[in-house]
Scaffold this motif. Structure first.
Motif, mmCIF file in Angstrom:
data_model
loop_
_atom_site.group_PDB
_atom_site.id
_atom_site.type_symbol
_atom_site.label_atom_id
_atom_site.label_comp_id
_atom_site.label_asym_id
_atom_site.label_seq_id
_atom_site.Cartn_x
_atom_site.Cartn_y
_atom_site.Cartn_z
ATOM 1 N N THR A 1 0.867 -1.182 0.000
ATOM 2 C CA THR A 1 0.000 0.000 0.000
ATOM 3 C C THR A 1 0.902 1.230 0.000
ATOM 4 N N SER A 2 0.496 2.264 -0.745
ATOM 5 C CA SER A 2 1.386 3.407 -0.962
ATOM 6 C C SER A 2 0.594 4.715 -0.979
ATOM 7 N N GLY A 3 1.252 5.821 -0.600
ATOM 8 C CA GLY A 3 0.570 7.128 -0.572
ATOM 9 C C GLY A 3 -0.331 7.238 0.652
ATOM 10 N N GLY A 4 -1.317 8.129 0.603
ATOM 11 C CA GLY A 4 -2.223 8.311 1.740
ATOM 12 C C GLY A 4 -3.066 7.063 1.961
ATOM 13 N N ASP A 5 -3.250 6.667 3.226
ATOM 14 C CA ASP A 5 -4.057 5.464 3.460
ATOM 15 C C ASP A 5 -5.536 5.765 3.227
ATOM 16 N N GLY B 1 5.119 0.671 1.635
ATOM 17 C CA GLY B 1 5.090 1.058 0.225
ATOM 18 C C GLY B 1 6.411 0.856 -0.501
ATOM 19 N N TYR B 2 6.732 1.787 -1.393
ATOM 20 C CA TYR B 2 7.941 1.642 -2.210
ATOM 21 C C TYR B 2 9.205 1.717 -1.361
ATOM 22 N N SER B 3 9.098 2.365 -0.214
ATOM 23 C CA SER B 3 10.257 2.464 0.666
ATOM 24 C C SER B 3 10.627 1.058 1.184
ATOM 25 N N ALA C 1 3.723 4.618 2.936
ATOM 26 C CA ALA C 1 4.772 5.643 2.975
ATOM 27 C C ALA C 1 4.774 6.407 1.672
ATOM 28 N N ARG C 2 5.413 7.563 1.736
ATOM 29 C CA ARG C 2 5.725 8.284 0.506
ATOM 30 C C ARG C 2 7.243 8.191 0.389
ATOM 31 N N CYS C 3 7.739 7.825 -0.772
ATOM 32 C CA CYS C 3 9.166 7.502 -0.902
ATOM 33 C C CYS C 3 9.795 8.262 -2.065
ATOM 34 N N PHE D 1 12.244 6.319 -4.579
ATOM 35 C CA PHE D 1 11.656 5.497 -5.643
ATOM 36 C C PHE D 1 11.397 6.309 -6.910
ATOM 37 N N LYS D 2 11.356 7.626 -6.746
ATOM 38 C CA LYS D 2 11.130 8.470 -7.931
ATOM 39 C C LYS D 2 12.386 8.571 -8.793
ATOM 40 N N THR D 3 13.525 8.099 -8.256
ATOM 41 C CA THR D 3 14.768 8.131 -9.030
ATOM 42 C C THR D 3 14.985 6.772 -9.701
ATOM 43 N N GLY E 1 16.745 4.342 -7.433
ATOM 44 C CA GLY E 1 15.849 3.778 -6.411
ATOM 45 C C GLY E 1 15.021 2.642 -6.991
ATOM 46 N N ARG E 2 14.513 2.860 -8.190
ATOM 47 C CA ARG E 2 13.662 1.821 -8.800
ATOM 48 C C ARG E 2 14.487 0.577 -9.153
ATOM 49 N N LYS E 3 15.752 0.795 -9.556
ATOM 50 C CA LYS E 3 16.615 -0.367 -9.869
ATOM 51 C C LYS E 3 16.840 -1.192 -8.613
ATOM 52 N N ILE F 1 -1.539 -0.894 -4.133
ATOM 53 C CA ILE F 1 -2.805 -0.261 -3.739
ATOM 54 C C ILE F 1 -2.491 1.191 -3.372
ATOM 55 N N GLY F 2 -3.030 2.140 -4.128
ATOM 56 C CA GLY F 2 -2.712 3.546 -3.882
ATOM 57 C C GLY F 2 -3.419 4.445 -4.870
ATOM 58 N N GLY F 3 -2.855 5.640 -5.041
ATOM 59 C CA GLY F 3 -3.452 6.621 -5.946
ATOM 60 C C GLY F 3 -2.623 6.785 -7.216
ATOM 61 N N ASP F 4 -2.819 7.909 -7.908
ATOM 62 C CA ASP F 4 -2.167 8.084 -9.218
ATOM 63 C C ASP F 4 -0.643 8.095 -9.138
ATOM 64 N N GLY F 5 -0.081 8.673 -8.063
ATOM 65 C CA GLY F 5 1.377 8.680 -7.905
ATOM 66 C C GLY F 5 1.910 7.260 -7.800
ATOM 67 N N SER F 6 1.250 6.464 -6.992
ATOM 68 C CA SER F 6 1.663 5.064 -6.805
ATOM 69 C C SER F 6 1.540 4.294 -8.119
ATOM 70 N N PHE F 7 0.519 4.616 -8.900
ATOM 71 C CA PHE F 7 0.327 3.939 -10.183
ATOM 72 C C PHE F 7 1.435 4.324 -11.177
ATOM 73 N N ALA F 8 1.853 5.592 -11.122
ATOM 74 C CA ALA F 8 2.953 6.027 -12.009
ATOM 75 C C ALA F 8 4.182 5.174 -11.696
ATOM 76 N N GLY F 9 4.415 4.939 -10.412
ATOM 77 C CA GLY F 9 5.535 4.090 -9.986
ATOM 78 C C GLY F 9 5.360 2.659 -10.479
ATOM 79 N N ALA F 10 4.144 2.147 -10.423
ATOM 80 C CA ALA F 10 3.869 0.764 -10.856
ATOM 81 C C ALA F 10 4.142 0.618 -12.353
ATOM 82 N N GLN F 11 3.805 1.640 -13.125
ATOM 83 C CA GLN F 11 4.057 1.593 -14.572
ATOM 84 C C GLN F 11 5.570 1.519 -14.837
ATOM 85 N N LEU F 12 6.329 2.316 -14.075
ATOM 86 C CA LEU F 12 7.783 2.311 -14.286
ATOM 87 C C LEU F 12 8.380 0.949 -13.931
ATOM 88 N N LEU F 13 7.829 0.299 -12.922
ATOM 89 C CA LEU F 13 8.298 -1.054 -12.569
ATOM 90 C C LEU F 13 7.948 -2.044 -13.673
HETATM 91 P P1 ADP Z 1 -0.827 8.594 -4.251
HETATM 92 O O1 ADP Z 1 -0.401 7.264 -4.756
HETATM 93 O O2 ADP Z 1 -1.873 8.515 -3.196
HETATM 94 O O3 ADP Z 1 -1.157 9.543 -5.386
HETATM 95 P P2 ADP Z 1 1.701 9.977 -3.911
HETATM 96 O O4 ADP Z 1 1.515 10.867 -5.089
HETATM 97 O O5 ADP Z 1 2.237 10.552 -2.650
HETATM 98 O O6 ADP Z 1 0.386 9.234 -3.460
HETATM 99 O O7 ADP Z 1 2.651 8.773 -4.394
HETATM 100 C C1 ADP Z 1 2.997 7.737 -3.513
HETATM 101 C C2 ADP Z 1 4.403 7.272 -3.848
HETATM 102 O O8 ADP Z 1 4.435 6.754 -5.182
HETATM 103 C C3 ADP Z 1 5.476 8.347 -3.847
HETATM 104 O O9 ADP Z 1 5.955 8.633 -2.562
HETATM 105 C C4 ADP Z 1 6.547 7.724 -4.704
HETATM 106 O O10 ADP Z 1 7.277 6.771 -3.991
HETATM 107 C C5 ADP Z 1 5.698 7.023 -5.765
HETATM 108 N N1 ADP Z 1 5.546 7.904 -6.930
HETATM 109 C C6 ADP Z 1 4.728 8.962 -7.069
HETATM 110 N N2 ADP Z 1 4.877 9.562 -8.262
HETATM 111 C C7 ADP Z 1 5.845 8.857 -8.909
HETATM 112 C C8 ADP Z 1 6.471 8.981 -10.179
HETATM 113 N N3 ADP Z 1 6.128 9.932 -11.044
HETATM 114 N N4 ADP Z 1 7.442 8.086 -10.493
HETATM 115 C C9 ADP Z 1 7.782 7.109 -9.635
HETATM 116 N N5 ADP Z 1 7.239 6.942 -8.426
HETATM 117 C C10 ADP Z 1 6.282 7.800 -8.053
#
Ligand code: ADP
Ligand code: F6P
Length: 319
Positions: A8-12, A40-42, A71-73, A76-78, A81-83, A100-112
């Motif tokens: 689970t990632s981002g706001g609960d 989360g990603y952390s 957590a917010r990490c 992982f945005k680098t 970090g993802r490697k 399980i999360g919001g759009d930010g977490s999904f952006a991370g999932a796509q990169l993975l």
């Molecule tokens: P939410 O998933 O609720 O939108 P956040 O935007 O805080 O919450 O994102 C949660 C976590 O997902 C971030 O702390 C970061 O680790 C990862 N994340 C968010 N945006 C990106 C991005 N553009 N690329 C990679 N990881 C991201």
């Protein structure tokens, strides 16, 4: 697909536990090994990963928060970090990941997914700010929490014939304020999609008073401004005593509603099914009341279509 993990990632959001439970139980039912990632990603980067069995998710369907923590990490945005995260997943023998999360977490999932890890996202956020899905897990519970609070505020507000400004969550999306405004009979709903104009707001309050309104309930989404400032301004202009209430994180906790438990259970099962079918970079959503899955990038590109009809209803019913 031999081993999957869930995080689970981002706001609960209330209902995240029900989603974790559904993922774990569906995986076990299908003979897949399942692991939990903490924070989360952390936790992914730091290897905070453990085996889960059916008992790991016993007695959690009704609990708010997330047993996996979140957590917010920034790391992982680098790319580096993802490697690290991908290496950790390989070390643990994990082939698929449910996020399980919001759009930010999904952006991370796509990169993975781009790095060869099969991923699937489940929308978990009280904001309901994911346009590709009619509902996200947690929104309904948060809404009911807000309704319960404003019912109480309404009692004291009408006893004292005051204006109550109630600030709810929602940075860019006014759904909590709009839905709770309609369901709770608010006089005014102020949301980021529409903004407001102080003079016209006060004029409406004066007109309402002439028509015999005993109190005024103003629902303000946090993305537009602060309740304290607005209450002060409105009191200065109208001369009517005003009070501010900031509901804050009360909206993020609590036992999930029946709707959120159902949504989370169905989405958790669907997410594992997507991985079993060998698909990756997908998100689970609800469209026309049905559970569907969609490409993450396409889902994130869908522009938010504001529900003008609901806004209009809120105006008509508050007259
Ligand atoms: P939410 O998933 O609720 O939108 P956040 O935007 O805080 O919450 O994102 C949660 C976590 O997902 C971030 O702390 C970061 O680790 C990862 N994340 C968010 N945006 C990106 C991005 N553009 N690329 C990679 N990881 C991201
Ligand atoms: O995205 C969910 C949300 O609750 C927003 O409505 C709110 O602005 C934000 O998270 C608050 O986040 P934090 O957990 O950092 O207080």
């Amino acid at each position: 697909m031999k081993t999957i993990a869930v995080l689970t990632s981002g706001g609960d959001a209330p209902g995240m536990n029900a989603a974790i439970r559904a993922v774990v139980r569906m995986a076990i039912f299908k003979g897949i090994r399942v692991m939990g990632v903490q924070r989360g990603y952390s936790g992914l980067i730091n290897g905070e990963i453990f085996d889960m069995d059916r008992h790991s998710v016993s007695d959690i369907i009704h609990r708010g928060g997330t047993i996996l923590r979140t957590a917010r990490c920034e790391e992982f945005k680098t790319e580096a970090g993802r490697k690290k995260a991908v290496n950790v997943l390989r070390v643990f023998g994990i082939d698929g990941l449910v996020v399980i999360g919001g759009d930010g977490s999904f952006a991370g999932a796509q990169l993975l997914s781009d790095l060869g890890i099969a991923t699937v996202g489940i929308p978990g956020t009280i904001d309901n700010d994911l346009p590709y899905s009619e509902y996200s897990i947690g929104f309904d519970t948060a809404l009911n929490t807000v309704l319960d609070a404003i019912n109480k505020i309404r009692d004291t507000s009408s006893s004292h014939e005051r204006i109550s400004v109630v600030e709810v969550m929602g940075r860019n999306c006014g759904d909590i304020a709009l839905y709770a405004g309609i369901g709770g009979g608010a006089e005014e709903v102020i949301i980021p999609e529409k903004g407001y104009e102080i003079d016209s707001l006060c004029k409406t309050i004066f007109e309402g008073k002439l028509r015999g309104k005993m109190h005024n309930l103003i629902l303000l989404a946090e993305g537009v401004g602060g309740a304290n400032e607005l209450a002060k301004q409105v009191e200065e202009i109208t001369g009517i005593e005003s009070r501010a209430t900031i509901l804050g994180h009360i909206q993020r906790g609590g036992s999930p509603s029946a709707f959120d438990r159902m949504l989370a259970s169905k989405m958790g099962v669907a997410a594992v099914q997507v991985l079993i079918e060998g698909r990756s970079g997908r998100v689970i959503g609800m469209k026309n009341g049905k559970i569907v899955d969609e490409d993450i990038n396409e889902a994130l590109e869908i522009p938010r279509k504001f529900n003008e009809e609901l806004y209009e209803i809120s105006k008509i019913l508050s007259y």
